[in-house]
Scaffold this motif. Structure first.
Motif, PDB file in Angstrom:
ATOM      1  N   GLU A  68       0.818  -1.227   0.000  1.00 15.26           N
ATOM      2  CA  GLU A  68       0.000   0.000   0.000  1.00 15.26           C
ATOM      3  C   GLU A  68       0.845   1.268   0.000  1.00 15.26           C
ATOM      4  OE1 GLU A  68      -2.715  -0.136   3.258  1.00 15.26           O
ATOM      5  OE2 GLU A  68      -3.294  -2.194   2.905  1.00 15.26           O
ATOM      6  N   VAL A  69       2.111   1.169  -0.318  1.00 18.24           N
ATOM      7  CA  VAL A  69       2.986   2.344  -0.326  1.00 18.24           C
ATOM      8  C   VAL A  69       3.738   2.397  -1.649  1.00 18.24           C
ATOM      9  CG1 VAL A  69       4.996   3.466   0.746  1.00 18.24           C
ATOM     10  CG2 VAL A  69       3.245   2.397   2.174  1.00 18.24           C
ATOM     11  N   TRP A  70       3.866   3.603  -2.186  1.00 22.31           N
ATOM     12  CA  TRP A  70       4.715   3.855  -3.345  1.00 22.31           C
ATOM     13  C   TRP A  70       5.975   4.572  -2.849  1.00 22.31           C
ATOM     14  CZ3 TRP A  70      -0.228   6.495  -5.188  1.00 22.31           C
ATOM     15  CH2 TRP A  70      -1.110   5.556  -5.751  1.00 22.31           C
ATOM     16  N   LEU A  71       7.120   4.135  -3.346  1.00 25.18           N
ATOM     17  CA  LEU A  71       8.383   4.764  -2.976  1.00 25.18           C
ATOM     18  C   LEU A  71       8.957   5.500  -4.184  1.00 25.18           C
ATOM     19  CD1 LEU A  71      10.247   2.160  -0.732  1.00 25.18           C
ATOM     20  CD2 LEU A  71       9.529   4.472  -0.097  1.00 25.18           C
ATOM     21  N   ALA A  81      10.753   5.428  -9.275  1.00 25.06           N
ATOM     22  CA  ALA A  81       9.573   5.121  -8.456  1.00 25.06           C
ATOM     23  C   ALA A  81       9.252   3.642  -8.530  1.00 25.06           C
ATOM     24  CB  ALA A  81       8.358   5.929  -8.919  1.00 25.06           C
ATOM     25  N   SER A  82       8.586   3.177  -7.505  1.00 20.46           N
ATOM     26  CA  SER A  82       8.172   1.782  -7.474  1.00 20.46           C
ATOM     27  C   SER A  82       7.039   1.574  -8.477  1.00 20.46           C
ATOM     28  CB  SER A  82       7.710   1.395  -6.065  1.00 20.46           C
ATOM     29  OG  SER A  82       6.680   2.269  -5.631  1.00 20.46           O
ATOM     30  N   GLU A  83       6.828   0.316  -8.835  1.00 16.22           N
ATOM     31  CA  GLU A  83       5.826  -0.012  -9.840  1.00 16.22           C
ATOM     32  C   GLU A  83       4.424   0.371  -9.350  1.00 16.22           C
ATOM     33  OE1 GLU A  83       4.271  -3.921 -12.370  1.00 16.22           O
ATOM     34  OE2 GLU A  83       5.894  -4.094 -10.918  1.00 16.22           O
ATOM     35  N   GLY A  84       3.644   0.983 -10.262  1.00 17.45           N
ATOM     36  CA  GLY A  84       2.273   1.367  -9.925  1.00 17.45           C
ATOM     37  C   GLY A  84       2.119   2.796  -9.471  1.00 17.45           C
ATOM     38  N   ALA A  85       3.225   3.476  -9.203  1.00 13.89           N
ATOM     39  CA  ALA A  85       3.118   4.863  -8.747  1.00 13.89           C
ATOM     40  C   ALA A  85       2.632   5.741  -9.895  1.00 13.89           C
ATOM     41  CB  ALA A  85       4.466   5.356  -8.228  1.00 13.89           C
ATOM     42  N   PRO A  86       1.611   6.566  -9.673  1.00 13.79           N
ATOM     43  CA  PRO A  86       1.102   7.435 -10.733  1.00 13.79           C
ATOM     44  C   PRO A  86       2.171   8.429 -11.190  1.00 13.79           C
ATOM     45  CG  PRO A  86      -0.472   7.310  -8.911  1.00 13.79           C
ATOM     46  CD  PRO A  86       0.801   6.681  -8.438  1.00 13.79           C
ATOM     47  N   GLN A  87       2.250   8.652 -12.505  1.00  9.67           N
ATOM     48  CA  GLN A  87       3.260   9.538 -13.049  1.00  9.67           C
ATOM     49  C   GLN A  87       3.060  10.978 -12.569  1.00  9.67           C
ATOM     50  OE1 GLN A  87       5.906   8.454 -14.652  1.00  9.67           O
ATOM     51  NE2 GLN A  87       6.737  10.551 -14.725  1.00  9.67           N
ATOM     52  N   THR A  88       1.786  11.351 -12.360  1.00  8.97           N
ATOM     53  CA  THR A  88       1.531  12.711 -11.867  1.00  8.97           C
ATOM     54  C   THR A  88       2.107  12.926 -10.477  1.00  8.97           C
ATOM     55  OG1 THR A  88      -0.628  11.947 -11.057  1.00  8.97           O
ATOM     56  CG2 THR A  88      -0.558  12.970 -13.244  1.00  8.97           C
ATOM     57  N   VAL A  89       2.123  11.867  -9.672  1.00  6.28           N
ATOM     58  CA  VAL A  89       2.689  11.971  -8.332  1.00  6.28           C
ATOM     59  C   VAL A  89       4.216  11.984  -8.416  1.00  6.28           C
ATOM     60  CG1 VAL A  89       2.884  10.845  -6.082  1.00  6.28           C
ATOM     61  CG2 VAL A  89       0.693  10.865  -7.290  1.00  6.28           C
ATOM     62  N   VAL A  90       4.740  11.128  -9.263  1.00  9.93           N
ATOM     63  CA  VAL A  90       6.201  11.050  -9.394  1.00  9.93           C
ATOM     64  C   VAL A  90       6.772  12.382  -9.886  1.00  9.93           C
ATOM     65  CG1 VAL A  90       8.103   9.878 -10.583  1.00  9.93           C
ATOM     66  CG2 VAL A  90       6.113   8.569  -9.801  1.00  9.93           C
ATOM     67  N   ALA A  91       6.083  13.034 -10.812  1.00 11.18           N
ATOM     68  CA  ALA A  91       6.584  14.279 -11.395  1.00 11.18           C
ATOM     69  C   ALA A  91       6.160  15.514 -10.615  1.00 11.18           C
ATOM     70  CB  ALA A  91       6.073  14.396 -12.829  1.00 11.18           C
ATOM     71  N   SER A  92       5.492  15.362  -9.489  1.00 11.19           N
ATOM     72  CA  SER A  92       5.015  16.514  -8.745  1.00 11.19           C
ATOM     73  C   SER A  92       6.160  17.377  -8.256  1.00 11.19           C
ATOM     74  CB  SER A  92       4.174  16.044  -7.545  1.00 11.19           C
ATOM     75  OG  SER A  92       3.824  17.136  -6.732  1.00 11.19           O
ATOM     76  N   PRO A  93       6.110  18.690  -8.479  1.00 11.45           N
ATOM     77  CA  PRO A  93       7.191  19.581  -8.002  1.00 11.45           C
ATOM     78  C   PRO A  93       7.240  19.682  -6.485  1.00 11.45           C
ATOM     79  CG  PRO A  93       5.369  20.848  -8.945  1.00 11.45           C
ATOM     80  CD  PRO A  93       5.098  19.413  -9.251  1.00 11.45           C
ATOM     81  N   TYR A 128       1.320   7.055   0.358  1.00 10.65           N
ATOM     82  CA  TYR A 128       0.335   6.017   0.695  1.00 10.65           C
ATOM     83  C   TYR A 128      -0.682   5.867  -0.437  1.00 10.65           C
ATOM     84  CZ  TYR A 128      -3.276   3.426   3.241  1.00 10.65           C
ATOM     85  OH  TYR A 128      -4.185   2.486   3.632  1.00 10.65           O
ATOM     86  N   ASP A 129      -0.967   4.617  -0.822  1.00  5.12           N
ATOM     87  CA  ASP A 129      -1.972   4.298  -1.837  1.00  5.12           C
ATOM     88  C   ASP A 129      -3.352   4.296  -1.165  1.00  5.12           C
ATOM     89  OD1 ASP A 129      -3.540   3.383  -3.852  1.00  5.12           O
ATOM     90  OD2 ASP A 129      -2.576   1.420  -4.055  1.00  5.12           O
ATOM     91  N   GLN A 130      -4.210   5.277  -1.543  1.00  5.38           N
ATOM     92  CA  GLN A 130      -5.503   5.465  -0.873  1.00  5.38           C
ATOM     93  C   GLN A 130      -6.588   4.483  -1.324  1.00  5.38           C
ATOM     94  OE1 GLN A 130      -6.091   7.777   1.416  1.00  5.38           O
ATOM     95  NE2 GLN A 130      -4.868   9.609   1.051  1.00  5.38           N
TER      96      GLN A 130
END
Length: 418
Positions: A68-71, A81-93, A128-130
């Protein structure tokens, strides 16, 4: 045998108890459910913060994050980023500018809980994956709603049973009271009639040399015994009206009105009051209703008697038969209710007293005297008779300018909507 009106009142009372019980349980369910959801959210938020904090401060590789966690690792301008993490979150400034510690990341479906930790020359962000949290929250809400609905239905059913048991003694008490009034009135009618007859005989056989004071006392005795007999008769009629439904027979209200006026005219003339009965020229058809002729005659007699009693010598009491007009027209409605109005030119009444005047032994207010208009059982009986005929009693008046009492009763074959 319980009257239909009393049975309806008792049923409404039982349903009222059931509804109040269901509402009370519903409020309790809402409060408890809100508390459960609030506690769940707080506990979940605390556990989520601990989870992302541990992940951000202890994880060595983004490829094996806790459930339930993205790193996300930021190092030398690159992001992994770990698998499944949304690209919008990964690229967030926000990941670059945030200080180490808790972080709320803006996302399309709300804010995400995250933790930022700087160590070993790199920045680790645990998010955290909601999705699982929302699924659990949805299941909790649905379960709470279902449980609450079942609880409300059970509470309503229990309340209905309890309500019926609670009002049963009240129904029995009302039945005993009505039976007592009927039995007592029935038993008192004969001795009172005998007493009234003997008082009349005493007056008839008074010697010529009897003093005026004695004659006055005897006259008062005759009047008092007659009034007492009328009160007992009214009580018996009231008990009979409450005890059973009105017998269905055709009654011509115009004929009843003319009969009442004819029988009351000598009394009116003795009081110096002119008594008139008229039928509006535009009233179509027969003025026939379904009901009990004796009860209707008694009700109209009570209204006429009341009008005469509150009129001074030289005044006029009018009994008018008319009907409601057709909607949007001045013509009388042939299917509308029959209206019988008794109008007097006496002291009048305050329209604000109209509701209280329907009560037994009510007394209307008076601006000139402390007594006001006293109606005894008469007006209450009129209201009872009219209601048992599926109609209504309308009371209007102006102080000092007279008053009008109108019996509105559906025609034969119709029922007025009340």
């Amino acid at each position: 045998m319980r009257s239909g009106r009393d049975s309806a009142l008792l049923r409404r009372a039982a349903w009222s108890v059931a509804a109040q019980t269901a509402v009370a349980v519903a409020l309790v369910v809402v409060v408890v459910a809100s508390g459960v959801v609030l506690l769940f959210d707080r506990q979940q938020a605390s556990e989520t913060r601990d989870l992302v904090r541990r992940a951000a401060t202890t994880a060595d590789d983004v490829n094996d994050p806790p459930e339930e966690v993205w790193l996300i690792r930021l190092q030398d301008g690159s992001r992994k980023a770990s698998e499944g993490a949304p690209q919008t979150v990964v690229a967030s400034p926000q990941l670059d500018s945030a200080a180490p510690g808790p972080l709320a990341i803006d996302a399309a479906d709300g804010q995400l809980t995250a933790w930022v930790a700087d160590r070993d020359g790199a920045r680790y962000v645990a998010v955290y994956d909601q999705s699982r949290h929302r699924a659990e929250e949805h299941r909790l809400a649905v379960s709470t709603m279902v449980a609450g609905l079942v609880g409300v239905l059970l509470a309503g059913a229990i309340g209905l049973v309890v309500g019926r048991r609670a009002v049963r003694p009240l129904g029995e008490a009302m039945e005993l009271q009505r039976r007592f009034v009927a039995d007592a009135s029935h038993e008192l009618r004969t001795p009172l009639a005998v007493l009234h007859t003997r008082a009349q005989m005493v007056r008839r056989h008074l010697p010529q040399e009897a003093s005026p004071r004695l004659r006055g006392e005897v006259d008062q005795l005759v009047g008092d015994t007659g009034s007492l007999g009328e009160v007992v008769s009214d009580l018996l009629l009231a008990a009979q009206l409450e005890h059973a439904d009105v017998p269905s027979s055709d009654v011509d209200l115009e004929h009843v009105a003319r009969e009442v006026v004819a029988s009351m005219r000598p009394y009116a003339e003795d009081s110096g009051v002119r008594l008139e009965v008229t039928r509006a020229a535009d009233v179509p058809g027969d003025l026939v209703v379904s009901g009990a002729p004796t009860a209707l005659r008694r009700a109209l007699t009570a209204l006429v008697d009341n009008a005469i009693a509150h009129s001074e010598r030289g005044m006029v009491v009018r009994v008018v038969l008319h009907a409601d007009p057709v909607a949007g027209s001045e013509e009388a409605d042939p299917d509308g209710p029959v209206r019988v109005t008794v109008h007097d030119e006496g002291e009048g009444l305050d329209p604000a007293d109209a509701s209280t005047l329907r009560q037994r032994f009510a007394r209307g207010a008076s601006s000139s005297t402390g007594g006001g208009r006293r109606f005894g059982l008469g007006l209450a009986l009129v209201d009872e008779v009219v209601r048992t005929h599926h109609g209504r009693l309308e009371i209007t008046g102006v102080r000092g300018e007279g008053s009008s009492f109108t019996m509105v009763i559906p025609r034969r074959g119709t029922r007025e909507r009340r």
